[in-house]
Scaffold this motif. Structure first.
Motif, PDB file in Angstrom:
ATOM      1  N   VAL A  69      10.962  -5.527 -15.567  1.00 61.98           N
ATOM      2  CA  VAL A  69       9.891  -6.218 -14.870  1.00 61.98           C
ATOM      3  C   VAL A  69       8.573  -5.557 -15.525  1.00 61.98           C
ATOM      4  CG1 VAL A  69       8.114  -6.627 -12.665  1.00 61.98           C
ATOM      5  CG2 VAL A  69      10.537  -6.968 -12.808  1.00 61.98           C
ATOM      6  N   PRO A  70       7.897  -6.187 -16.600  1.00 58.19           N
ATOM      7  CA  PRO A  70       6.881  -5.457 -17.391  1.00 58.19           C
ATOM      8  C   PRO A  70       5.873  -4.575 -16.652  1.00 58.19           C
ATOM      9  CG  PRO A  70       7.367  -7.637 -18.260  1.00 58.19           C
ATOM     10  CD  PRO A  70       8.057  -7.727 -16.663  1.00 58.19           C
ATOM     11  N   GLN A  71       5.602  -3.490 -17.251  1.00 60.92           N
ATOM     12  CA  GLN A  71       4.436  -2.634 -16.816  1.00 60.92           C
ATOM     13  C   GLN A  71       3.264  -3.267 -17.511  1.00 60.92           C
ATOM     14  OE1 GLN A  71       4.399  -0.551 -14.128  1.00 60.92           O
ATOM     15  NE2 GLN A  71       2.024   0.083 -14.884  1.00 60.92           N
ATOM     16  N   PRO A  72       2.283  -3.864 -16.760  1.00 63.07           N
ATOM     17  CA  PRO A  72       1.001  -4.384 -17.558  1.00 63.07           C
ATOM     18  C   PRO A  72       0.316  -3.662 -18.516  1.00 63.07           C
ATOM     19  CG  PRO A  72       0.749  -4.993 -14.986  1.00 63.07           C
ATOM     20  CD  PRO A  72       1.975  -3.849 -15.359  1.00 63.07           C
ATOM     21  N   ASP A  73       0.309  -2.271 -18.327  1.00 59.77           N
ATOM     22  CA  ASP A  73      -0.572  -1.352 -19.229  1.00 59.77           C
ATOM     23  C   ASP A  73       0.559  -0.488 -19.962  1.00 59.77           C
ATOM     24  OD1 ASP A  73       0.666   0.246 -17.240  1.00 59.77           O
ATOM     25  OD2 ASP A  73      -1.412   1.058 -16.678  1.00 59.77           O
ATOM     26  N   GLY A  74       1.657  -0.961 -20.101  1.00 56.58           N
ATOM     27  CA  GLY A  74       2.617  -0.257 -20.810  1.00 56.58           C
ATOM     28  C   GLY A  74       2.914  -0.666 -22.452  1.00 56.58           C
ATOM     29  N   PRO A  75       3.283  -0.095 -23.249  1.00 59.17           N
ATOM     30  CA  PRO A  75       3.407  -0.620 -24.759  1.00 59.17           C
ATOM     31  C   PRO A  75       4.409  -1.860 -24.615  1.00 59.17           C
ATOM     32  CG  PRO A  75       4.345   1.645 -24.472  1.00 59.17           C
ATOM     33  CD  PRO A  75       3.565   1.453 -23.109  1.00 59.17           C
ATOM     34  N   PHE A  76       4.329  -2.986 -24.823  1.00 59.08           N
ATOM     35  CA  PHE A  76       4.897  -3.994 -24.645  1.00 59.08           C
ATOM     36  C   PHE A  76       5.725  -4.186 -23.303  1.00 59.08           C
ATOM     37  CE2 PHE A  76       5.056  -2.712 -29.145  1.00 59.08           C
ATOM     38  CZ  PHE A  76       4.547  -4.015 -29.778  1.00 59.08           C
ATOM     39  N   GLY A  77       5.033  -3.644 -22.050  1.00 60.30           N
ATOM     40  CA  GLY A  77       5.599  -3.455 -21.193  1.00 60.30           C
ATOM     41  C   GLY A  77       6.269  -2.273 -20.551  1.00 60.30           C
ATOM     42  N   ALA A  78       6.618  -1.126 -21.525  1.00 57.22           N
ATOM     43  CA  ALA A  78       7.417  -0.392 -21.214  1.00 57.22           C
ATOM     44  C   ALA A  78       6.893   0.704 -20.144  1.00 57.22           C
ATOM     45  CB  ALA A  78       7.964   0.488 -22.413  1.00 57.22           C
ATOM     46  N   ARG A  79       7.899   1.261 -19.581  1.00 54.74           N
ATOM     47  CA  ARG A  79       7.627   2.673 -18.605  1.00 54.74           C
ATOM     48  C   ARG A  79       8.533   3.469 -18.507  1.00 54.74           C
ATOM     49  NH1 ARG A  79       9.254  -1.105 -14.550  1.00 54.74           N
ATOM     50  NH2 ARG A  79       6.986  -2.001 -14.232  1.00 54.74           N
TER      51      ARG A  79
ATOM     52  N   THR B  18       0.924  -0.999   0.120  1.00 58.20           N
ATOM     53  CA  THR B  18      -0.027  -0.111   0.089  1.00 58.20           C
ATOM     54  C   THR B  18       0.819   1.173  -0.089  1.00 58.20           C
ATOM     55  OG1 THR B  18      -1.590  -1.200   1.430  1.00 58.20           O
ATOM     56  CG2 THR B  18      -1.857   1.216   1.210  1.00 58.20           C
ATOM     57  N   LEU B  19       0.687   2.237  -1.017  1.00 52.50           N
ATOM     58  CA  LEU B  19       1.263   3.329  -1.157  1.00 52.50           C
ATOM     59  C   LEU B  19       0.754   4.409   0.020  1.00 52.50           C
ATOM     60  CD1 LEU B  19       1.348   3.771  -5.168  1.00 52.50           C
ATOM     61  CD2 LEU B  19       3.326   3.008  -3.591  1.00 52.50           C
ATOM     62  N   ALA B  20       1.462   5.357   0.047  1.00 48.94           N
ATOM     63  CA  ALA B  20       0.987   6.490   0.942  1.00 48.94           C
ATOM     64  C   ALA B  20      -0.236   7.053   1.006  1.00 48.94           C
ATOM     65  CB  ALA B  20       2.096   7.738   1.244  1.00 48.94           C
ATOM     66  N   TYR B  21      -0.866   7.070  -0.294  1.00 46.21           N
ATOM     67  CA  TYR B  21      -2.027   7.482  -0.383  1.00 46.21           C
ATOM     68  C   TYR B  21      -3.247   6.611  -0.696  1.00 46.21           C
ATOM     69  CZ  TYR B  21      -0.002   7.263  -5.235  1.00 46.21           C
ATOM     70  OH  TYR B  21       0.630   6.650  -6.256  1.00 46.21           O
ATOM     71  N   GLY B  22      -2.775   5.347  -0.573  1.00 46.73           N
ATOM     72  CA  GLY B  22      -3.725   4.166  -0.162  1.00 46.73           C
ATOM     73  C   GLY B  22      -3.936   3.160  -1.545  1.00 46.73           C
ATOM     74  N   ALA B  23      -3.417   3.596  -2.689  1.00 47.74           N
ATOM     75  CA  ALA B  23      -3.278   2.570  -3.940  1.00 47.74           C
ATOM     76  C   ALA B  23      -2.155   1.685  -3.864  1.00 47.74           C
ATOM     77  CB  ALA B  23      -3.168   3.638  -5.182  1.00 47.74           C
ATOM     78  N   GLU B  24      -2.215   0.584  -4.892  1.00 45.89           N
ATOM     79  CA  GLU B  24      -1.233  -0.421  -4.514  1.00 45.89           C
ATOM     80  C   GLU B  24       0.072  -0.137  -5.553  1.00 45.89           C
ATOM     81  OE1 GLU B  24      -2.985  -4.113  -5.306  1.00 45.89           O
ATOM     82  OE2 GLU B  24      -4.079  -4.261  -3.581  1.00 45.89           O
ATOM     83  N   MET B  25       1.179  -0.619  -5.163  1.00 45.71           N
ATOM     84  CA  MET B  25       2.378  -0.252  -5.535  1.00 45.71           C
ATOM     85  C   MET B  25       2.299  -1.320  -7.081  1.00 45.71           C
ATOM     86  SD  MET B  25       5.251   0.811  -6.295  1.00 45.71           S
ATOM     87  CE  MET B  25       6.694   0.577  -7.216  1.00 45.71           C
ATOM     88  N   ASN B  26       2.693  -0.814  -8.142  1.00 47.76           N
ATOM     89  CA  ASN B  26       2.892  -1.374  -9.369  1.00 47.76           C
ATOM     90  C   ASN B  26       3.758  -2.442  -9.330  1.00 47.76           C
ATOM     91  OD1 ASN B  26       4.148   1.515  -9.709  1.00 47.76           O
ATOM     92  ND2 ASN B  26       5.181  -0.287 -11.004  1.00 47.76           N
ATOM     93  N   PRO B  27       3.832  -3.494 -10.288  1.00 41.94           N
ATOM     94  CA  PRO B  27       5.115  -4.405 -10.563  1.00 41.94           C
ATOM     95  C   PRO B  27       6.365  -3.807 -10.548  1.00 41.94           C
ATOM     96  CG  PRO B  27       3.340  -5.090 -11.539  1.00 41.94           C
ATOM     97  CD  PRO B  27       3.077  -3.818 -11.458  1.00 41.94           C
ATOM     98  N   SER B  28       7.340  -4.205  -9.844  1.00 37.78           N
ATOM     99  CA  SER B  28       8.634  -3.636 -10.086  1.00 37.78           C
ATOM    100  C   SER B  28       9.943  -4.570  -9.903  1.00 37.78           C
ATOM    101  CB  SER B  28       8.876  -2.434  -9.319  1.00 37.78           C
ATOM    102  OG  SER B  28       9.379  -2.710  -7.952  1.00 37.78           O
ATOM    103  N   GLY B  29      11.026  -4.356 -10.218  1.00 36.00           N
ATOM    104  CA  GLY B  29      12.209  -5.161 -10.061  1.00 36.00           C
ATOM    105  C   GLY B  29      13.124  -4.542  -8.998  1.00 36.00           C
ATOM    106  N   LEU B  30      12.628  -3.783  -7.846  1.00 34.15           N
ATOM    107  CA  LEU B  30      13.448  -2.972  -7.128  1.00 34.15           C
ATOM    108  C   LEU B  30      14.561  -3.792  -6.318  1.00 34.15           C
ATOM    109  CD1 LEU B  30      14.309  -0.332  -5.679  1.00 34.15           C
ATOM    110  CD2 LEU B  30      12.274  -0.756  -4.105  1.00 34.15           C
ATOM    111  N   VAL B  31      14.098  -4.977  -5.937  1.00 33.41           N
ATOM    112  CA  VAL B  31      15.170  -5.891  -5.290  1.00 33.41           C
ATOM    113  C   VAL B  31      16.238  -6.254  -6.299  1.00 33.41           C
ATOM    114  CG1 VAL B  31      15.448  -7.925  -3.928  1.00 33.41           C
ATOM    115  CG2 VAL B  31      13.650  -6.364  -3.357  1.00 33.41           C
ATOM    116  N   GLU B  32      15.827  -6.753  -7.404  1.00 35.00           N
ATOM    117  CA  GLU B  32      16.837  -7.021  -8.234  1.00 35.00           C
ATOM    118  C   GLU B  32      17.662  -5.812  -8.806  1.00 35.00           C
ATOM    119  OE1 GLU B  32      16.878  -8.260 -13.137  1.00 35.00           O
ATOM    120  OE2 GLU B  32      14.994  -8.356 -11.886  1.00 35.00           O
ATOM    121  N   ALA B  33      17.140  -4.958  -8.814  1.00 34.84           N
ATOM    122  CA  ALA B  33      17.691  -3.416  -8.891  1.00 34.84           C
ATOM    123  C   ALA B  33      19.198  -3.130  -7.965  1.00 34.84           C
ATOM    124  CB  ALA B  33      17.137  -2.251  -9.334  1.00 34.84           C
TER     125      ALA B  33
END
Length: 782
Positions: free
Chosen positions: A724-734, A405-420
């Motif tokens: 780590v693909p962004q589900p709503d990005g073009p081919f997963g891009a952000r 849960t983000l600070a304003y209540g929404a959910e965090m998107n997929p990400s490769g932070l730990v891998e980074a």
């Protein structure tokens, strides 16, 4: 993705783009003929003063002067968010350099000479340059009247133009639960964008009333909208205004929205029939365009003995300058995200946008995130030390993950932070001591995380138009801006991936608001995602029209899923001998046995808007909305060698790992990482904006305002792409454009502490500041 050679991301060069976009042209390169008029601005010498009178008669008498205008000729407000600024100052000026009048002449030297003859009588008022002073009392109101606008909340009878409050959980309980609490203040000064091409605009209103502007801009459609709003009293509407934007020689946010361009538009209406050109000098680039806002950040974070962060309280006081018409959104964006990329259950953030009498603050690469990350990531390393934990492991333990849960209540998107984190730490061999290259020097390592979301309205839209030509080549019309980042290349690649047309056969056009479809702005690192989706949709629409035509004209392959594109041909899965080259029919159609034709020119349109976002939330907590579309995350490390006697620093190695979702063009992403890291290091090691006690900038030039040269770049920069693909990005891009400079400042400060045992909490971390701090440390009692 489709193969394409590296095009380059230096914002002053467009080498190699010819195959996709044609030869580069800038506004200064366009020949407007012998009737081109030149404009010169009369600027305020005071930071805060009342205008008593303006006498233009001497200037009007100069041979060659065509027109002199003042605020009485254009008493109109403008602004992207807070409409708190006039085209020309009305009754008072609020910063040194504010435009009071303009002279239009047939020669630039005549205009400059005449501008000096405009006599303005002022009554000086007390100025305020420090945001903490401005917020403490209301004895001097810079804007006595300030109206509320959607999503922004000015506080009456104060110098607070907006405050974004974010609340989550119980902060006091979180600090009570903590075993360790660290509280400190961090200061970040103002910075200049330093694009090599200055701001320039040419405006011409013809005798039919048509107003055309040639602008060096990141925001052609937004500029047209603001021109239409501000100049509506003159009878101008959107259909009457055309903005043409050739290639831009660097932007970094400084050419977003509207600053001096509104002057060019206004002056064109005053000299109808003639083109009039206004171009900023290098000095004006420093003091009369947006600057990156200064920041005082009070930060308090608590953690348990096992390293779990329990609470954060972050109060951010932004020196937004004399006008906040765009800068208010920087403050707003940070107020939603100042936790950084961490999982924190209890949050209190107050982000204050404060009027001062310094030049207006506005968008700058990173959009406020670089500023708050300096304190936040410095704090994280210090907290890890207090807990006896490794700084990298402390960050991994608290790193935000998908679904949190983000600070304003929404959910965090997929990400490769730990891998980074893992890859950046490995790249600099975190934990392994380094020997200095020069005897007597010391070596330190620093680490920092980063994140950023596109800062944009919930209805920021993108559109694209695509058409085939007789030879099967493509033209794509979009209105994002090529500012050296490779945007047009990426759009061509997205279309190529869908339609199997080689990138070399695709031309992507620069913006013209009469010809190209809508794009909100080229800001926020969102155009690969937003406009990329629009281009992909346009290409998919064209592909479906192709398939529908082929099914209609041929009895073979009538099933919906049997047709596909490959190597610029239509093929069929259940008829391997069937193939139809695109060039044979995308314009001329398909001839039938009776001699008639089916089809016609194939075109595609696409539009994209993030329909899941909303800025509607509780203003006291920011809960209830979904203001951000997603976050791009990453981690960076540095190996820094320091001469303790002089403070001189040498960056031996730096690495940055960024989760880009999907790299449409890996070479361009790598170049963004390299370029962004160099720009970020410039802000922490070299750049230092200075003002005197009258609010005058002391170093508005590249002699005294230092930016790095080729001799100053790190010995080695390691770009690392995480996908780590962004589900709503073009081919997963952000997006990735701004993010790459964000971790630079805190990782340097952390490396300085690692090497010398001293903590610097104020930017820039120059050699002078390091040497003096090291001397004080040596001289202090043990």
């Amino acid at each position: 993705m489709s193969d394409l050679k590296y095009v380059g991301t230096d914002s002053t060069r467009i080498d190699g783009l010819e195959k996709i976009t044609g030869a580069a042209t800038f506004v200064d390169d366009i020949d407007f003929g012998p009737n081109l008029l030149r404009a010169e601005i009369v600027e305020s010498p005071h930071a805060h003063a009342r205008i008593v009178s303006i006498d233009t008669s001497a200037a009007e008498d100069v041979p060659g002067v065509v027109r002199v205008v003042t605020g009485k000729d254009f008493p109109y407000r403008f602004g992207l968010y807070m409409k708190d600024r006039y085209i020309f100052a009305q009754d008072r000026v609020r910063f040194v350099g504010e435009q009071v009048a303009a002279v239009v002449a047939r020669d630039p030297k005549v205009a400059k000479r005449a501008a000096k003859l405009v006599h303005v009588e002022y009554e000086e008022l007390p100025p305020i340059f420090d945001p903490m002073e401005a917020i403490e009392g209301a004895s001097c109101l810079i804007h006595p009247e300030c109206e509320r606008v959607p999503w922004f909340f000015p506080e009456a009878d104060t110098n607070i133009a907006h405050c974004r409050k974010t609340r989550k959980g119980d902060v006091e309980a979180g600090f009570t639960e903590a075993d360790v609490v660290l509280e400190d203040t961090y200061r970040v000064p103002r910075y200049a964008h330093c694009a090599i091409e200055p701001h320039v605009i040419v405006g011409q209103q013809d005798h039919s009333g048509r107003l055309t502007l040639w602008s060096a801009s990141q925001s052609p459609h937004t500029q047209r909208n603001l021109f239409a709003e501000s100049l509506a009293p003159l009878g101008l509407t959107h259909k009457d205004i055309r903005v043409i934007t050739p290639y831009v020689g660097g932007g970094f946010g400084g050419k977003a929205g509207v600053t001096m361009e509104i002057i060019g538009a206004a002056l064109a209406t005053a000299v109808r029939g003639h083109p009039v050109k206004l171009r900023w000098t290098r000095e004006q680039e420093f003091y009369n365009t947006y600057q990156r806002q200064g920041l005082v950040a009070n930060l308090k974070i608590g953690a348990k003995s096992d390293g779990t962060i329990t609470a954060i309280e972050h109060a951010l006081y932004w020196d937004a300058g004399a006008y906040v018409e765009y800068g208010a959104n920087v403050v707003n964006a940070v107020g939603l995200s100042a936790t950084g990329p961490y999982r924190i259950p209890n949050v209190k953030i107050d982000s204050y946008c404060i009027y001062t009498n310094l030049p207006p603050g506005g968008p700058y690469r990173g959009f406020g995130y670089s500023e708050f990350h300096f304190g936040l990531e410095s704090h994280m390393t210090r907290l890890a030390g207090m807990l006896g934990m490794d700084a990298v492991e402390f960050r991994k333990k608290n790193a935000i993950r998908e679904g949190d849960t983000l600070a304003y209540g929404a959910e965090m998107n997929p990400s490769g932070l730990v891998e980074a984190i893992d890859k950046a730490a490995a790249a600099i061999e975190w934990g392994r001591p380094e020997e200095p290259l020069v005897p007597g020097n010391v070596v330190g390592k620093g680490f920092a995380l980063m994140w950023k979301a596109p800062a944009m309205p919930p209805n920021a839209a993108s559109a694209a138009f695509l058409k085939f030509n007789e030879d099967g080549s493509l033209n794509i019309a979009v209105s994002g801006m090529e500012i050296g980042q490779g945007y047009l290349t990426a759009m061509a690649q997205i279309a190529a991936e869908v339609l199997t047309v080689p990138v070399e056969k695709i031309r992507v056009e620069t913006p013209d608001t009469d010809r190209n479809p809508y794009e909100w702005q080229n800001v926020g690192s969102h155009v690969t995602w937003g406009c990329g989706n629009a281009v992909k949709l346009a290409a998919e629409e064209a592909r479906e029209k192709i398939f529908a035509l082929v099914r209609r004209a041929h009895n073979a392959c009538e099933k919906e899923d049997m047709l596909y594109l490959e190597d610029e041909k239509v093929k069929c899965r259940d008829n391997l001998e069937f193939e139809l080259p695109l060039r044979d029919f995308v314009i001329s159609g398909i001839q039938m046995e009776d001699g008639t034709f089916r089809g016609g020119p194939i075109m595609g349109t696409g539009m994209f808007m993030p329909e899941f976002t909303s800025a509607l939330s509780d203003p006291e907590t920011s809960q209830g909305g979904h203001p951000n579309v997603h976050y791009t995350v990453g981690a960076a490390g540095i190996v820094l060698e320091i001469d303790p006697a002089t403070g001189k620093m040498r960056v031996r190695k730096t690495a940055l790992a960024v989760d880009v979702g999907k790299a449409i063009n890996p070479d361009l992403v790598n170049a963004q990482i390299v370029g962004g890291m160099v720009q970020g290091l410039a802000t922490v090691l070299y750049e230092d904006m200075r003002f005197d006690d009258k609010g005058r900038m002391l170093n508005p030039n590249f002699t005294d305002y230092k930016i790095p040269t080729a001799m100053d770049v790190p010995d080695e920069i390691v770009p690392i792409i995480v996908e780590v693909p962004q589900p709503d990005g073009p081919f997963g891009a952000r997006g990735v454009g701004e993010h790459t400079m964000i971790p630079a400042a805190p990782m340097v400060a952390n490396a300085v502490e690692d090497a010398l045992g001293l903590r610097i909490t104020e930017m820039p971390v120059t050699a002078e500041r390091v040497a003096l701090a090291a001397q004080r440390l040596r001289e202090s009692p043990s």
